[in-house]
Design a protein around this motif. Structure first.
Motif, PDB file in Angstrom:
ATOM      1  N   VAL A 376     -33.939 -42.271 -55.042  1.00  0.00           N
ATOM      2  CA  VAL A 376     -34.076 -41.712 -56.396  1.00  0.00           C
ATOM      3  C   VAL A 376     -34.667 -42.763 -57.328  1.00  0.00           C
ATOM      4  O   VAL A 376     -35.611 -42.492 -58.088  1.00  0.00           O
ATOM      5  N   LYS A 377     -34.127 -43.953 -57.272  1.00  0.00           N
ATOM      6  CA  LYS A 377     -34.571 -45.028 -58.172  1.00  0.00           C
ATOM      7  C   LYS A 377     -36.021 -45.417 -57.884  1.00  0.00           C
ATOM      8  O   LYS A 377     -36.816 -45.632 -58.817  1.00  0.00           O
ATOM      9  N   ASP A 378     -36.382 -45.518 -56.600  1.00  0.00           N
ATOM     10  CA  ASP A 378     -37.759 -45.884 -56.251  1.00  0.00           C
ATOM     11  C   ASP A 378     -38.759 -44.829 -56.702  1.00  0.00           C
ATOM     12  O   ASP A 378     -39.860 -45.159 -57.175  1.00  0.00           O
ATOM     13  N   ASN A 379     -38.406 -43.555 -56.537  1.00  0.00           N
ATOM     14  CA  ASN A 379     -39.308 -42.496 -56.992  1.00  0.00           C
ATOM     15  C   ASN A 379     -39.536 -42.588 -58.494  1.00  0.00           C
ATOM     16  O   ASN A 379     -40.651 -42.364 -58.976  1.00  0.00           O
ATOM     17  N   TRP A 380     -38.480 -42.935 -59.232  1.00  0.00           N
ATOM     18  CA  TRP A 380     -38.602 -43.032 -60.683  1.00  0.00           C
ATOM     19  C   TRP A 380     -39.413 -44.270 -61.085  1.00  0.00           C
ATOM     20  O   TRP A 380     -40.322 -44.190 -61.911  1.00  0.00           O
ATOM     21  N   LYS A 382     -41.370 -46.374 -59.112  1.00  0.00           N
ATOM     22  CA  LYS A 382     -42.660 -46.594 -58.463  1.00  0.00           C
ATOM     23  C   LYS A 382     -43.632 -45.431 -58.643  1.00  0.00           C
ATOM     24  O   LYS A 382     -44.834 -45.642 -58.790  1.00  0.00           O
ATOM     25  N   ALA A 383     -43.100 -44.199 -58.601  1.00  0.00           N
ATOM     26  CA  ALA A 383     -43.982 -43.025 -58.689  1.00  0.00           C
ATOM     27  C   ALA A 383     -43.829 -42.284 -60.009  1.00  0.00           C
ATOM     28  O   ALA A 383     -44.518 -41.275 -60.240  1.00  0.00           O
ATOM     29  N   HIS A 384     -42.898 -42.744 -60.866  1.00  0.00           N
ATOM     30  CA  HIS A 384     -42.699 -42.162 -62.200  1.00  0.00           C
ATOM     31  C   HIS A 384     -42.398 -40.662 -62.120  1.00  0.00           C
ATOM     32  O   HIS A 384     -42.982 -39.856 -62.841  1.00  0.00           O
TER      33      HIS A 384
END
Length: 486
Positions: A376-380, A382-384
């Motif tokens: 969840v954190k990486d999607n937010w 890194k990929a916004h």
């Protein structure tokens, strides 16, 4: 005729207790102990195991193991080279089992000059820092027990550098051994045990990080039939899949390989400088999928992993989550990652493993944080974007743990009580925000890391609470996987 299972009916070699194992559960017995037993048989090790329950209190498994003199069978089933395969092993490596309340047995092991290895699986909730009195008779936390163990060993052997230990953690958290070492040193420092002791911890003991992989379902579906087939009245049989992998990394991995060369016994054990790449793939794909789908599957009324994956909506959801949210956040070749994920998800369909969802749901709160929140954190970051599938899984978990869900969570009682006492169906967003930010349940503040987390989760949780999981999931798939709805 079925024989009694103990030393009176089994001829075994007595081995020196060189390994202390924190955890009497099915996984370690079907994974680590099974491998030690094979290494003993192959002549690359001569290790007896002492099993101790991580927390105080009685243990039915410990009682059974003692009645059976530590003997039990591991039964493995699966598909190998396209054909069904089944095998069993009588594990003879366990020499004794006890609870930490048996202080004499505990001290005898931890002060033995022959002790060299400590293996643990105290679940994701076990390796975390909490205030603890490590000078008490029985410290309450696992890191506290390790700090106390090492302090007694340090004093007993007058700081002899050769009497340090290898710590091999099997908990599914990132940098498991590294974190255990950090918390042990913190306990030692706060207890005022001195720089000399802390230096001994750092220089004479080795904490490795590991990644473990084997699906262990627990007891056989028909224990009486299994006992009949084995020929022994074994009350501690444990069942798992054929596949196994143990990746061991960190600065001390090569030293451990010298003293515990499990790979030389033909076992799938890899020693490497870092296990980050392996961990990201395995934990996020396999364990994250398990933890992500377990709540929604239980809400559906499913009992096993296969039940869940036979549900076309859950099947589509998990595969789509892995493809669109998990894999893009893992470094590596895209095709290789897809092949790896396909192989892992295929293992969920092993027809011989009845992997109970209720068993997988143990300590789901800490598991979800360790296995799913990083995605969840990486999607937010890194990929916004929001990882909507992962957020839906957390909403399902909240709905499962909510009051009057019909499910009794097997989790930290204080955390479950907090969720129940603060739940408000009239304002689920405020409820979720309190749980993820103010409760102390999680090590990270989900809302601060991913602004809007609570609102998104609350929307899904409201749909699940009001319309049921089947309707909420179909609605989700119609928006995020329209091909499935056609």
């Amino acid at each position: 005729m079925i024989k009694k299972l103990d030393n009176s009916t089994v001829s075994r070699k007595k081995r020196p207790i060189r390994l202390l194992q924190f955890g009497e559960g099915n996984f370690l017995r079907a994974f680590a102990d099974w491998q030690i037993d094979i290494a003993n048989e192959q002549g690359v090790a001569n290790i007896g195991i002492a099993i101790v329950k991580p927390r105080s209190g009685k243990s039915a498994v410990i009682d059974i193991l003692n009645r059976q003199d530590g003997l039990y069978h591991v039964c493995l089933e699966g598909i190998e080279n396209g054909k069904p395969k089944k095998e069993s092993r009588l594990v003879t490596a366990v020499e004794k089992a006890f609870t930490p309340d048996d202080r004499d047995a505990f001290e005898e092991v931890i002060l033995s000059p022959e002790l060299r290895f400590v293996i643990s699986n105290t679940t994701e909730a076990g390796i975390r820092y909490e205030d603890d009195d490590i000078m008490s008779d029985i410290p309450s936390t696992f890191p506290g027990k390790v700090a106390a163990l090492l302090w007694k060993r340090f004093r007993h052997f007058n700081g002899d550098p050769s009497k340090g230990l290898f710590f091999i953690c099997c908990e599914l958290i990132e940098d498991n051994g590294t974190k255990l070492k950090e918390y042990v040193i913190r306990h030692a420092s706060e207890a005022g045990l001195g720089d000399e002791f802390i230096s001994w911890i750092q220089s004479s003991n080795i904490f490795v990080d590991t990644l473990v992989d084997r699906i262990v379902s627990g007891s056989p579906d028909n224990p009486d039939e299994a006992r009949e087939e084995l020929g022994y009245d074994d009350k501690a049989i444990v069942k798992g899949e054929l596949y196994h992998l143990w990746a061991i990394g960190g600065d001390g991995a090569e030293k451990l390989k010298e003293e515990l060369p499990l790979d030389k016994a033909g076992l799938h054990v890899l020693y490497m400088p870092s296990i980050k790449e392996f961990r990201d793939k395995k934990v996020r794909i396999l364990n994250g999928s398990h933890t992500g789908m377990v709540a929604m599957a239980l809400l559906y009324g499913c009992e096993t992993v296969m039940d869940a994956f036979n549900n076309p909506d859950i099947n589509t959801f998990v595969n789509n989550m892995v493809e669109t949210e998990v894999l893009p956040m893992i470094d590596g070749d895209r095709d290789e990652l897809r092949q790896f994920a396909s192989g892992i998800l295929e293992r969920f369909y092993n027809p011989y493993i009845r992997h109970m969802l209720e068993s997988i749901s143990l300590n789901s709160l800490s598991k979800w944080e360790a296995r799913n929140f990083d995605t969840v954190k990486d999607n937010w970051q890194k990929a916004h974007r929001y990882a909507d599938h992962e957020l839906f899984t957390f909403a399902s978990l909240m709905a499962l743990y909510a009051p009057e869900s019909g499910f009794t969570p097997h989790d930290n009682a204080r955390h479950v009580d907090y969720i129940h006492s603060h739940w408000n169906d009239d304002d689920i967003e405020a409820t979720i925000r309190s749980i993820v930010s103010d409760s102390g349940i999680f090590l990270q503040d989900f809302e601060s890391s991913v602004p809007g987390f609570s609102k998104k989760v609350a929307g899904y949780a409201t749909e699940i609470r009001e319309g049921g999981i089947a309707k909420a999931l179909k609605s989700f798939l119609s928006q995020h996987c329209p091909e499935h709805s056609k």
